[in-house]
Scaffold this motif. Structure first.
Motif, PDB file in Angstrom:
ATOM      1  N   TRP A 208       0.869  -1.176   0.000  1.00 42.32           N
ATOM      2  CA  TRP A 208       0.000   0.000   0.000  1.00 42.32           C
ATOM      3  C   TRP A 208       0.904   1.223   0.000  1.00 42.32           C
ATOM      4  O   TRP A 208       1.931   1.250   0.695  1.00 42.32           O
ATOM      5  CB  TRP A 208      -0.896   0.036   1.255  1.00 42.32           C
TER       6      TRP A 208
ATOM      7  N   THR B 155       1.467   8.131  -1.245  1.00 44.78           N
ATOM      8  CA  THR B 155       2.117   9.193  -2.015  1.00 44.78           C
ATOM      9  C   THR B 155       3.314   8.693  -2.820  1.00 44.78           C
ATOM     10  O   THR B 155       4.089   9.495  -3.354  1.00 44.78           O
ATOM     11  CB  THR B 155       2.565  10.348  -1.085  1.00 44.78           C
ATOM     12  N   GLY B 156       3.470   7.388  -2.917  1.00 43.46           N
ATOM     13  CA  GLY B 156       4.438   6.831  -3.865  1.00 43.46           C
ATOM     14  C   GLY B 156       5.769   6.376  -3.290  1.00 43.46           C
ATOM     15  O   GLY B 156       6.530   5.700  -3.985  1.00 43.46           O
TER      16      GLY B 156
ATOM     17  N   PRO C 116       3.637   2.017   4.455  1.00 42.71           N
ATOM     18  CA  PRO C 116       4.230   3.080   5.272  1.00 42.71           C
ATOM     19  C   PRO C 116       3.639   3.094   6.673  1.00 42.71           C
ATOM     20  O   PRO C 116       2.626   2.446   6.955  1.00 42.71           O
ATOM     21  CB  PRO C 116       3.834   4.354   4.517  1.00 42.71           C
ATOM     22  N   SER C 117       4.285   3.847   7.535  1.00 42.11           N
ATOM     23  CA  SER C 117       3.741   4.124   8.867  1.00 42.11           C
ATOM     24  C   SER C 117       2.571   5.085   8.709  1.00 42.11           C
ATOM     25  O   SER C 117       2.710   6.176   8.159  1.00 42.11           O
ATOM     26  CB  SER C 117       4.827   4.756   9.751  1.00 42.11           C
ATOM     27  N   MET C 118       1.416   4.669   9.184  1.00 43.87           N
ATOM     28  CA  MET C 118       0.225   5.524   9.087  1.00 43.87           C
ATOM     29  C   MET C 118      -0.424   5.597  10.463  1.00 43.87           C
ATOM     30  O   MET C 118       0.046   4.976  11.423  1.00 43.87           O
ATOM     31  CB  MET C 118      -0.743   4.956   8.043  1.00 43.87           C
ATOM     32  N   GLY C 119      -1.551   6.306  10.532  1.00 44.71           N
ATOM     33  CA  GLY C 119      -2.225   6.462  11.820  1.00 44.71           C
ATOM     34  C   GLY C 119      -1.222   6.990  12.822  1.00 44.71           C
ATOM     35  O   GLY C 119      -0.547   7.986  12.584  1.00 44.71           O
TER      36      GLY C 119
ATOM     37  N   SER D  61       7.938   3.143   4.009  1.00 44.47           N
ATOM     38  CA  SER D  61       8.448   4.500   4.248  1.00 44.47           C
ATOM     39  C   SER D  61       7.786   5.080   5.497  1.00 44.47           C
ATOM     40  O   SER D  61       6.689   4.691   5.872  1.00 44.47           O
ATOM     41  CB  SER D  61       8.110   5.357   3.023  1.00 44.47           C
ATOM     42  N   TYR D  62       8.474   6.018   6.130  1.00 45.30           N
ATOM     43  CA  TYR D  62       7.865   6.716   7.265  1.00 45.30           C
ATOM     44  C   TYR D  62       8.218   8.194   7.186  1.00 45.30           C
ATOM     45  O   TYR D  62       9.020   8.613   6.347  1.00 45.30           O
ATOM     46  CB  TYR D  62       8.288   6.088   8.601  1.00 45.30           C
TER      47      TYR D  62
ATOM     48  N   GLY E 174       8.429   9.319  12.663  1.00 44.21           N
ATOM     49  CA  GLY E 174       8.381   8.507  13.878  1.00 44.21           C
ATOM     50  C   GLY E 174       9.689   7.776  14.153  1.00 44.21           C
ATOM     51  O   GLY E 174      10.743   8.103  13.599  1.00 44.21           O
TER      52      GLY E 174
ATOM     53  N   GLY F  84      10.903   8.928   4.097  1.00 42.02           N
ATOM     54  CA  GLY F  84      10.580   9.557   2.821  1.00 42.02           C
ATOM     55  C   GLY F  84      10.845   8.644   1.644  1.00 42.02           C
ATOM     56  O   GLY F  84      10.661   7.430   1.714  1.00 42.02           O
TER      57      GLY F  84
HETATM   58  C1  LIG Z   1      -2.462   9.931   7.958  1.00 40.76           C
HETATM   59  C2  LIG Z   1      -0.963   9.766   8.061  1.00 40.76           C
HETATM   60  C3  LIG Z   1      -0.415   9.244   9.216  1.00 40.76           C
HETATM   61  C4  LIG Z   1       0.979   9.092   9.346  1.00 40.76           C
HETATM   62  N1  LIG Z   1       1.490   8.588  10.508  1.00 40.76           N
HETATM   63  C5  LIG Z   1       2.836   8.457  10.624  1.00 40.76           C
HETATM   64  C6  LIG Z   1       3.397   7.952  11.827  1.00 40.76           C
HETATM   65  O1  LIG Z   1       2.710   7.600  12.788  1.00 40.76           O
HETATM   66  N2  LIG Z   1       4.756   7.849  11.893  1.00 40.76           N
HETATM   67  C7  LIG Z   1       5.583   8.228  10.867  1.00 40.76           C
HETATM   68  O2  LIG Z   1       6.801   8.105  10.989  1.00 40.76           O
HETATM   69  N3  LIG Z   1       5.067   8.719   9.716  1.00 40.76           N
HETATM   70  C8  LIG Z   1       3.719   8.823   9.569  1.00 40.76           C
HETATM   71  N4  LIG Z   1       3.188   9.313   8.406  1.00 40.76           N
HETATM   72  C9  LIG Z   1       4.096   9.706   7.304  1.00 40.76           C
HETATM   73  C10 LIG Z   1       4.170   8.648   6.220  1.00 40.76           C
HETATM   74  O3  LIG Z   1       4.584   7.399   6.742  1.00 40.76           O
HETATM   75  C11 LIG Z   1       5.174   9.113   5.157  1.00 40.76           C
HETATM   76  O4  LIG Z   1       4.682  10.284   4.549  1.00 40.76           O
HETATM   77  C12 LIG Z   1       5.478   8.074   4.117  1.00 40.76           C
HETATM   78  O5  LIG Z   1       6.572   8.513   3.320  1.00 40.76           O
HETATM   79  C13 LIG Z   1       4.280   7.807   3.203  1.00 40.76           C
HETATM   80  O6  LIG Z   1       4.607   6.750   2.340  1.00 40.76           O
HETATM   81  P1  LIG Z   1       3.883   6.564   0.931  1.00 40.76           P
HETATM   82  O7  LIG Z   1       4.431   7.629  -0.006  1.00 40.76           O
HETATM   83  O8  LIG Z   1       4.220   5.199   0.486  1.00 40.76           O
HETATM   84  O9  LIG Z   1       2.411   6.742   1.171  1.00 40.76           O
HETATM   85  C14 LIG Z   1       1.816   9.464   8.262  1.00 40.76           C
HETATM   86  C15 LIG Z   1       1.249  10.001   7.104  1.00 40.76           C
HETATM   87  C16 LIG Z   1      -0.124  10.148   6.985  1.00 40.76           C
HETATM   88  C17 LIG Z   1      -0.705  10.704   5.716  1.00 40.76           C
END
Ligand SMILES: Cc1cc2nc3c(=O)[nH]c(=O)nc-3n(C[C@H](O)[C@H](O)[C@H](O)COP(=O)(O)O)c2cc1C
Length: 144
Positions: free
Chosen positions: A9, A12-13, A57-60, A90-91, A94, A123
């Protein structure tokens, strides 16, 4: 020829770019690679695979993405026993807690996490991380 399936999943890529690198590594090692966005994946896709990759990625708050990846993981957990799983994602800010939790969850379900830990990067993946991800793909090609 073995096929390495990569279920991921990405909002943003960044994790998608990581998934591509895993696929490239598998292909360079002589395997086929299949990139499957988790919204199009089913647990049955992985049932016969001995090794595969999961990316999120890290979400929530240090969690897997809850709309698609978390339900997929919950479904998959019962069939992870004996599998070799490569984890990546990616994160943003955190401490990589989501990846540590994900590793433990897979191990607790009986899987072997390739390299004993997932590949987490802040990133978009840099060149060194792309190389690590390609190596992961090659390792999975040898295990699939
Ligand atoms: C709703 C949301 C929650 C996020 N929560 C965290 C988090 O808890 N810890 C963290 O390190 N990054 C968090 N991020 C940042 C994303 O992990 C980071 O932008 C990542 O590069 C996104 O990967 P993607 O481009 O594959 O979607 C969050 C981003 C979003 C949009």
């Amino acid at each position: 020829m073995s096929t390495v399936k990569i279920v991921y999943w990405s909002g943003t890529g960044n994790t998608e770019a990581m998934a591509q690198a895993v696929a490239n590594g598998a292909k360079n090692a002589g395997a086929d690679a299949e990139l499957i966005p988790v919204g199009s994946a089913s647990v049955a896709d992985l049932a016969s695979a001995k090794a595969f990759a999961l990316g999120c990625p890290s979400m929530g708050a240090e969690q897997l993405e809850e709309g698609e990846m978390e339900p997929f993981m919950a479904d998959l957990e019962g069939s992870l026993g004996g599998k070799n799983v490569g984890l990546f994602g990616s994160y943003g800010w955190g401490n990589q807690e989501w990846m540590r939790d994900w590793e433990e969850r897979c191990k607790g379900a009986g899987a072997t996490v390739v390299n004993d830990e997932g590949i987490a990067f802040l990133g978009a993946p840099d060149d060194a991380t792309i190389s690590d991800l390609e190596a992961l793909g090659a390792a999975l090609a040898g295990l699939a």
